[in-house]
Design a protein around this motif. Sequence first.
Motif, short mmCIF file in Angstrom:
data_model
loop_
_atom_site.label_atom_id
_atom_site.label_comp_id
_atom_site.label_asym_id
_atom_site.label_seq_id
_atom_site.Cartn_x
_atom_site.Cartn_y
_atom_site.Cartn_z
N ALA A 103 44.98 36.67 48.39
CA ALA A 103 44.62 37.81 47.72
C ALA A 103 45.09 37.45 46.27
O ALA A 103 46.64 36.95 46.15
CB ALA A 103 45.33 39.30 48.16
N LYS A 104 44.39 37.86 45.09
CA LYS A 104 44.77 37.38 43.78
C LYS A 104 44.61 38.71 42.92
O LYS A 104 43.64 39.25 42.81
CB LYS A 104 44.20 36.19 43.10
CG LYS A 104 44.61 34.90 44.09
CD LYS A 104 46.14 34.65 43.75
CE LYS A 104 46.41 33.28 44.62
NZ LYS A 104 48.06 33.12 44.64
N ARG A 105 45.38 39.00 42.07
CA ARG A 105 45.12 40.29 40.94
C ARG A 105 44.98 39.60 39.59
O ARG A 105 46.09 39.27 38.83
CB ARG A 105 46.24 41.31 41.11
CG ARG A 105 45.78 42.43 40.32
CD ARG A 105 47.14 43.52 40.40
NE ARG A 105 46.77 44.61 39.54
CZ ARG A 105 47.72 45.44 39.35
NH1 ARG A 105 49.00 45.27 39.42
NH2 ARG A 105 47.38 46.49 38.50
N ALA A 159 38.76 32.74 52.38
CA ALA A 159 38.18 33.62 51.22
C ALA A 159 39.55 33.78 50.10
O ALA A 159 40.55 33.81 50.61
CB ALA A 159 37.80 35.04 51.58
N LEU A 160 38.96 33.75 48.79
CA LEU A 160 39.80 34.09 47.96
C LEU A 160 39.30 35.38 47.42
O LEU A 160 38.28 35.80 46.85
CB LEU A 160 39.85 33.13 46.55
CG LEU A 160 40.76 32.00 46.91
CD1 LEU A 160 40.27 31.09 45.77
CD2 LEU A 160 42.23 32.12 46.58
N PHE A 174 30.53 34.10 45.15
CA PHE A 174 30.30 32.85 45.41
C PHE A 174 31.10 32.13 46.26
O PHE A 174 32.01 32.43 46.93
CB PHE A 174 29.91 32.13 44.15
CG PHE A 174 31.03 31.91 43.28
CD1 PHE A 174 32.17 30.89 43.21
CD2 PHE A 174 31.55 33.18 42.47
CE1 PHE A 174 33.28 31.05 42.73
CE2 PHE A 174 32.81 33.03 41.53
CZ PHE A 174 33.63 32.06 41.86
N VAL A 175 30.57 31.02 46.62
CA VAL A 175 31.35 30.08 47.45
C VAL A 175 31.53 28.68 46.91
O VAL A 175 30.55 28.19 46.16
CB VAL A 175 30.48 29.66 48.81
CG1 VAL A 175 31.39 28.90 49.66
CG2 VAL A 175 30.31 30.92 49.74
N GLU A 180 35.07 31.32 50.08
CA GLU A 180 34.17 32.64 49.38
C GLU A 180 35.22 33.24 48.51
O GLU A 180 36.32 33.65 48.75
CB GLU A 180 33.95 33.50 50.55
CG GLU A 180 33.08 32.99 51.97
CD GLU A 180 32.25 34.22 52.59
OE1 GLU A 180 32.01 35.21 51.88
OE2 GLU A 180 31.91 33.70 53.85
N VAL A 181 34.56 33.51 47.27
CA VAL A 181 35.18 34.23 46.20
C VAL A 181 34.66 35.43 45.96
O VAL A 181 33.37 35.74 45.76
CB VAL A 181 35.22 33.40 44.89
CG1 VAL A 181 35.93 33.75 43.76
CG2 VAL A 181 35.86 31.96 45.31
#
Length: 216
Positions: A103-105, A159-160, A174-175, A180-181
């Motif tokens: 997870a990214k914010r 996934a990101l 997208f990938v 997977e983003v």
Amino acid sequence: MTSDTGAAGASARREYERRRAQDEQRIRGQWGRLGGLAVALTPERQGTRAWSVGAVGEQRVGAALDAIASDSIRVLHDRRIPRSRANIDHIVITPGAVWVIDAKRYSGRPELRVDGGLIRPRTESLIVGGRDKSALVESVLGQAARICDAVPGNPIRTALCFVDADWPLFGGSFVVRTVEVTWPKRLAERILSTATGAVDVDAVAAAAEARFRPSA
């Protein structure tokens, strides 16, 4: 169900509190009797605040994952990687796949950049807000390799998940290099699409929990 699903963002929150306490101690040491006032007037260091921002991102992704958790979809948060200071934000086990999620914010728009493909070898890069963030892809793929070692023979998905990013109104996910983003709602949909398959959810969840203990 597993005995301890972990707390999303717990280790990032602890690191933020540790750094904030260190910053406050340093400021008080510099200003003596005026230390309390100096602490109140000194802006929080960006490097310290980043941990708080990250913790909130993990918590929001964690909430989206908890909303789809069930007997057949197990969710583990904030797991320690053995013999490492790093952690895995989220692991989700479904009948169709084992998901490894970072997870990214971040602000800015996530984009896929593709170079080469005809004469030169094809390369894929993750760009966020105009900056190359391909290291995030490397990181989650490394985490997936650890999961694969712990539960071999099971399909692994990565996934990101970006919180507060500048996603377009249509499309957007997208990938990049099999990763997977996406954003929390879309991620939940993608996970639910792997709700059928041959993964032994109970056994894999137990093995993952035993190998990757909660960070809290």
